[in-house]
Motif scaffolding. Structure first.
Motif, mmCIF file in Angstrom:
data_model
loop_
_atom_site.group_PDB
_atom_site.id
_atom_site.type_symbol
_atom_site.label_atom_id
_atom_site.label_comp_id
_atom_site.label_asym_id
_atom_site.label_seq_id
_atom_site.Cartn_x
_atom_site.Cartn_y
_atom_site.Cartn_z
ATOM 1 N N GLY A 405 -3.010 63.018 -6.560
ATOM 2 C CA GLY A 405 -2.821 64.165 -7.430
ATOM 3 C C GLY A 405 -3.206 65.464 -6.766
ATOM 4 N N GLY A 406 -2.674 66.559 -7.311
ATOM 5 C CA GLY A 406 -3.011 67.871 -6.801
ATOM 6 C C GLY A 406 -4.279 68.395 -7.446
ATOM 7 N N GLY A 407 -4.481 69.674 -7.292
ATOM 8 C CA GLY A 407 -5.631 70.311 -7.919
ATOM 9 C C GLY A 407 -6.590 70.876 -6.893
ATOM 10 N N LEU A 408 -6.840 72.163 -6.958
ATOM 11 C CA LEU A 408 -7.772 72.809 -6.040
ATOM 12 C C LEU A 408 -8.312 74.028 -6.738
ATOM 13 C CD1 LEU A 408 -8.918 73.042 -3.101
ATOM 14 C CD2 LEU A 408 -6.982 74.527 -2.607
ATOM 15 N N ASP A 409 -9.613 74.109 -6.829
ATOM 16 C CA ASP A 409 -10.218 75.288 -7.431
ATOM 17 C C ASP A 409 -10.004 76.495 -6.527
ATOM 18 O OD1 ASP A 409 -11.094 73.805 -9.547
ATOM 19 O OD2 ASP A 409 -13.021 73.335 -8.608
ATOM 20 N N GLY A 410 -9.937 77.668 -7.154
ATOM 21 C CA GLY A 410 -9.819 78.881 -6.374
ATOM 22 C C GLY A 410 -8.397 79.414 -6.354
ATOM 23 N N PRO A 411 -8.160 80.434 -5.540
ATOM 24 C CA PRO A 411 -6.869 81.131 -5.566
ATOM 25 C C PRO A 411 -5.692 80.283 -5.104
ATOM 26 C CG PRO A 411 -8.242 81.925 -3.753
ATOM 27 C CD PRO A 411 -9.112 81.065 -4.608
ATOM 28 N N ARG A 412 -5.931 79.204 -4.318
ATOM 29 C CA ARG A 412 -4.825 78.395 -3.824
ATOM 30 C C ARG A 412 -4.479 77.225 -4.745
ATOM 31 N NH1 ARG A 412 -3.372 78.770 1.410
ATOM 32 N NH2 ARG A 412 -1.504 77.726 0.625
ATOM 33 N N GLY A 413 -5.158 77.115 -5.879
ATOM 34 C CA GLY A 413 -4.866 76.006 -6.791
ATOM 35 C C GLY A 413 -3.431 75.987 -7.266
ATOM 36 N N ALA A 414 -2.792 77.143 -7.335
ATOM 37 C CA ALA A 414 -1.404 77.213 -7.790
ATOM 38 C C ALA A 414 -0.443 76.591 -6.799
ATOM 39 C CB ALA A 414 -1.010 78.676 -8.036
ATOM 40 N N ASP A 415 -0.896 76.389 -5.534
ATOM 41 C CA ASP A 415 -0.009 75.884 -4.488
ATOM 42 C C ASP A 415 -0.121 74.377 -4.269
ATOM 43 O OD1 ASP A 415 0.766 78.512 -3.987
ATOM 44 O OD2 ASP A 415 -0.773 78.804 -2.457
ATOM 45 N N VAL A 416 -1.025 73.713 -4.987
ATOM 46 C CA VAL A 416 -1.363 72.322 -4.665
ATOM 47 C C VAL A 416 -0.797 71.373 -5.709
ATOM 48 C CG1 VAL A 416 -3.239 70.716 -4.144
ATOM 49 C CG2 VAL A 416 -3.478 73.133 -3.573
ATOM 50 N N LEU A 417 -0.175 70.290 -5.231
ATOM 51 C CA LEU A 417 0.276 69.206 -6.104
ATOM 52 C C LEU A 417 0.257 67.914 -5.310
ATOM 53 C CD1 LEU A 417 3.211 69.064 -4.719
ATOM 54 C CD2 LEU A 417 4.008 70.389 -6.659
ATOM 55 N N GLY A 418 0.738 66.849 -5.928
ATOM 56 C CA GLY A 418 0.816 65.565 -5.251
ATOM 57 C C GLY A 418 2.258 65.102 -5.146
ATOM 58 N N LEU A 419 2.536 64.302 -4.130
ATOM 59 C CA LEU A 419 3.860 63.715 -3.941
ATOM 60 C C LEU A 419 3.710 62.241 -3.585
ATOM 61 C CD1 LEU A 419 6.034 66.182 -1.800
ATOM 62 C CD2 LEU A 419 6.500 65.370 -4.105
ATOM 63 N N THR A 420 4.426 61.388 -4.289
ATOM 64 C CA THR A 420 4.493 59.978 -3.925
ATOM 65 C C THR A 420 5.886 59.728 -3.379
ATOM 66 O OG1 THR A 420 2.923 59.392 -5.659
ATOM 67 C CG2 THR A 420 4.240 57.613 -4.734
ATOM 68 N N LEU A 421 5.988 59.529 -2.081
ATOM 69 C CA LEU A 421 7.288 59.391 -1.433
ATOM 70 C C LEU A 421 7.532 58.009 -0.846
ATOM 71 C CD1 LEU A 421 7.488 62.787 0.508
ATOM 72 C CD2 LEU A 421 8.928 62.082 -1.393
ATOM 73 N N GLY A 422 6.508 57.318 -0.440
ATOM 74 C CA GLY A 422 6.742 56.126 0.365
ATOM 75 C C GLY A 422 6.655 54.802 -0.339
ATOM 76 N N THR A 423 6.097 54.736 -1.538
ATOM 77 C CA THR A 423 5.787 53.430 -2.136
ATOM 78 C C THR A 423 6.686 53.058 -3.305
ATOM 79 O OG1 THR A 423 4.143 54.455 -3.597
ATOM 80 C CG2 THR A 423 3.370 53.630 -1.460
ATOM 81 N N LEU A 424 7.648 53.914 -3.641
ATOM 82 C CA LEU A 424 8.489 53.657 -4.812
ATOM 83 C C LEU A 424 9.926 53.351 -4.434
ATOM 84 C CD1 LEU A 424 7.147 56.528 -7.104
ATOM 85 C CD2 LEU A 424 6.493 54.115 -7.139
ATOM 86 N N GLY A 425 10.144 52.931 -3.190
ATOM 87 C CA GLY A 425 11.492 52.657 -2.754
ATOM 88 C C GLY A 425 12.211 53.925 -2.326
ATOM 89 N N ALA A 456 13.507 62.945 -8.663
ATOM 90 C CA ALA A 456 12.133 63.443 -8.779
ATOM 91 C C ALA A 456 11.629 63.231 -10.197
ATOM 92 C CB ALA A 456 12.071 64.921 -8.419
ATOM 93 N N LEU A 457 10.555 62.465 -10.333
ATOM 94 C CA LEU A 457 9.910 62.239 -11.622
ATOM 95 C C LEU A 457 8.639 63.075 -11.685
ATOM 96 C CD1 LEU A 457 9.561 60.714 -14.315
ATOM 97 C CD2 LEU A 457 8.404 58.906 -13.032
ATOM 98 N N ARG A 458 8.580 63.999 -12.632
ATOM 99 C CA ARG A 458 7.388 64.826 -12.794
ATOM 100 C C ARG A 458 6.358 64.064 -13.609
ATOM 101 N NH1 ARG A 458 4.262 67.831 -16.058
ATOM 102 N NH2 ARG A 458 3.723 69.977 -15.470
ATOM 103 N N VAL A 459 5.162 63.918 -13.067
ATOM 104 C CA VAL A 459 4.073 63.251 -13.772
ATOM 105 C C VAL A 459 2.843 64.133 -13.715
ATOM 106 C CG1 VAL A 459 4.965 60.937 -13.306
ATOM 107 C CG2 VAL A 459 3.340 61.967 -11.718
ATOM 108 N N ALA A 460 1.880 63.817 -14.580
ATOM 109 C CA ALA A 460 0.700 64.674 -14.696
ATOM 110 C C ALA A 460 -0.563 64.005 -14.193
ATOM 111 C CB ALA A 460 0.503 65.095 -16.159
ATOM 112 N N ALA A 461 -0.436 62.829 -13.585
ATOM 113 C CA ALA A 461 -1.626 62.149 -13.064
ATOM 114 C C ALA A 461 -1.195 61.227 -11.943
ATOM 115 C CB ALA A 461 -2.336 61.360 -14.170
ATOM 116 N N PRO A 462 -2.050 61.031 -10.933
ATOM 117 C CA PRO A 462 -1.704 60.110 -9.853
ATOM 118 C C PRO A 462 -1.821 58.664 -10.306
ATOM 119 C CG PRO A 462 -3.919 60.954 -9.544
ATOM 120 C CD PRO A 462 -3.336 61.677 -10.727
#
Length: 615
Positions: A405-425, A456-462
């Motif tokens: 999952g993404g998430g970063l405190d501070g000014p760069r938090g808006a730039d951070v997310l997570g990507l699952t690319l390799g394990t879902l086929g 692309a499936l948008r999810v809110a938790a890893p």
């Protein structure tokens, strides 16, 4: 002006006596009731006006009608029905010319086939993809198409569902002329020429594709012999039957035969599931940030040798890639792995040497994070790289954790997310969005995923929707096997219903062996319950997202529709009843989720979740 206020069909008369019937029903000019009624009215006008000598049927926007309005399937039919409308066009005493641009698919192509001539833009594509929805062309497509192009080509179009380009359509006889530009003018000229020539020949009386009856029957027999011996989808066999009927029956009886087959298929559970998946794919593109503009992506950094599996797909998608790994030995090993994978593709003739060399030029190794200052996105193979990547890059550079999952405190938090690319086929990826992530960041990640050829499936938790729902199904399967159900029997029953990969347990004993039907219901109910828990926690927006994830990421059959579709078609009351009964066996597997109680109490199905908000 709203869609309901705007005319779906516009009439333009010319001084030469041609009535242009212009379909205007964005985005794809689907043949909804409003469009069909508008075309019917246009035919009335043309019939009553003695100054109208001919008709051009064309469309505004990006495409000729790209098919029927699938949202109307399963609803009470509203006349004029498309088969009746096609019959009116075909029987019109004044020539009708279809001017095709964009995509003429399904009902759109059937509409054109009913016209007396077809003029196509050189960039247009034509096809009959109904088989992908478990259906067949139901507005005369199985009868008119083989009359023009024969059984072999008609069956190829209908059984594959793949469209053909204008040049190929011209070569096979599906269209009469192809133009580079001036489509409307060319169609008008053709219409006037037909009017001068006299009464046009309707498609039902054309026999070019049936001149060699022996070859026609041979093509039908070959298609029938090529059908899978065991298959759940009935549409391919019924398509072949209808194409054969086009040769053997009078045209009117062939249409009746086709219509009966279409209605039979429309009522099948497989067709309902395929329609559900069709809409699920459309819905996947609607998420809260879908209105945001993605940032341009040219150069992407992969931070950490552990992310090397993403390097080759990025290169093949045309990106420049910087592989950052502080440990020299690991960096060298990662580069050697990329080179080895490239050579495997070259050896298998899946990649040319020139392509490999071009890709290799766009790959740059680095041991320091400072090089990330010139990239637009960083894929982080390990959480400890986040701080260095944030320091090295400018605000607005997307920082994507791989598999987390993404998430970063501070000014760069808006730039951070997570990507699952390799394990879902190879067909699915998850974009994991934490609170505070900027809409543009999400849109950029989704654009990357789509450019890589994935949904692309948008999810809110890893943690993954697919692994969680699969775990519920596997837990139910393990419970069944541990209590005496034969693992092979259970696996066969699940795979027969399009649900692979759930049985992973050793056999045990239980007083009463469940039958295959109950076993199937237990596994699917456990998965549906877990899906509802994910929705309740806000991990995913819609039940259809879960179904599509299971199809794309776990190999579930499209014709099965997914566990949520199964639960809704069976009935949420029945789901709750069964879960309550089985929760005594294992509350962990079959405890009814509170959301299910809420839906049942409110009398709502899953349509509650149909339309998320969009930015």
């Amino acid at each position: 002006m709203s869609v309901t206020e705007r005319q779906a069909v516009r009439l333009d008369r010319t001084e030469t006596g041609v009535l242009h019937v212009v379909i205007d029903n964005p985005p794809v000019n689907a043949l909804s009731h409003r469009v069909r009624a508008g075309i019917g009215h246009a035919l009335d006008v043309a019939h009553a006006d003695h100054l109208v000598r001919a008709i051009v049927l064309r469309a505004e926007g990006r495409s000729f009608p790209a098919g029927a309005d699938i949202a109307e399937f399963g609803l009470p039919p509203q006349p004029p029905l498309l088969p009746d409308l096609c019959a009116r066009i075909e029987s019109c005493p004044k020539p009708v010319v279809a001017a095709i641009h964009g995509s003429a698919l399904g009902g759109g192509l059937e509409l054109a086939l009913a016209a007396h001539r077809r003029i196509a833009d050189a960039q247009s594509r034509l096809g009959l993809p109904e088989v992908s929805l478990g259906l067949l062309p139901g507005a005369g497509g199985t009868q008119r198409t083989p009359r023009l192009i024969g059984a072999e080509q008609a069956l190829r179009l209908m059984l594959s569902g793949r469209p053909v380009g204008a040049a190929e359509a011209l070569a096979m006889g599906l269209v009469d002329r192809v133009v580079e530009d001036g489509l409307a003018a060319a169609a008008e000229a053709e219409a006037l020429a037909l009017a001068e020539a006299g009464t046009p020949i309707p498609t039902r009386d054309r026999r070019e594709g049936m001149r060699d009856a022996t070859a026609y029957q041979r093509a039908v027999a070959a298609a029938r012999a090529a059908l899978p011996k065991e298959g759940r989808l009935q549409a391919p066999a019924r398509i072949i039957d209808c194409v054969e009927a086009a040769l053997l029956l009078p045209f009117g009886q062939g249409l009746a035969f086709e219509r009966a087959a279409f209605e039979d298929l429309l009522a099948t559970s497989e067709a309902a599931a395929l329609r559900h998946v069709f809409f699920a794919e459309r819905a996947l593109s609607r998420f809260p940030e879908s209105g945001a503009t993605p940032r341009p992506l040219r150069t992407i950094a992969v931070a950490g040798a552990a992310g090397v599996e993403q390097v080759l797909p990025l290169l093949q998608a045309g990106y420049s890639v910087i592989l950052i790994e502080p440990a020299k030995s690991q960096l060298v090993a990662a580069l050697e792995l990329v080179a080895a994978r490239q050579q495997e593709l070259v050896t298998a003739d899946k990649l040319t040497e020139a392509q490999r060399d071009a890709d290799w030029v766009r790959l740059k190794p680095a041991m320091e994070f400072g090089v990330a200052a010139r990239v637009e996105m960083v894929l982080l193979a390990a959480p400890e790289h986040l701080e260095k990547a944030a320091e090295a890059t400018a605000p607005g550079t997307v920082l994507a954790h791989l598999g987390k999952g993404g998430g970063l405190d501070g000014p760069r938090g808006a730039d951070v997310l997570g990507l699952t690319l390799g394990t879902l086929g190879p067909r699915l990826a998850e974009v994991i969005v934490a609170p505070g992530c900027a809409p543009e960041t999400v849109a950029t990640a989704v654009a990357l995923v789509r450019h890589l050829g994935r949904s692309a499936l948008r999810v809110a938790a890893p943690g993954g929707v697919v692994p969680r729902v699969l775990a519920a199904g596997r837990g139910a399967a393990a419970w069944l096997v541990e209590r005496g159900m034969d693992a092979g029997e259970l696996s066969a029953a699940l795979q027969a219903e399009g649900l692979p990969g759930l049985v992973r347990a050793a056999p045990g004993r239980m007083p009463r062996r469940p039958q295959a039907e109950e076993a199937l219901a237990r596994c699917l109910s456990a998965m549906a319950a877990e899906g509802l828990r994910l929705i309740a926690r806000g991990v995913v927006a819609r039940p259809s997202d879960i179904d599509l994830a299971m199809i794309l990421g776990a190999g579930f059959a499209r014709w099965q529709g997914g566990p949520m579709h199964w639960a809704e078609r069976r009935g949420l009351l029945i789901l709750r009843r069964d879960l309550r009964a089985w929760s005594a066996d294992s509350a962990d597997l079959w405890q009814p989720p509170p959301l299910l109680d809420d839906l049942v109490s409110a009398g709502n199905g899953f349509q509650t979740f149909a339309r998320p908000s969009a930015a």
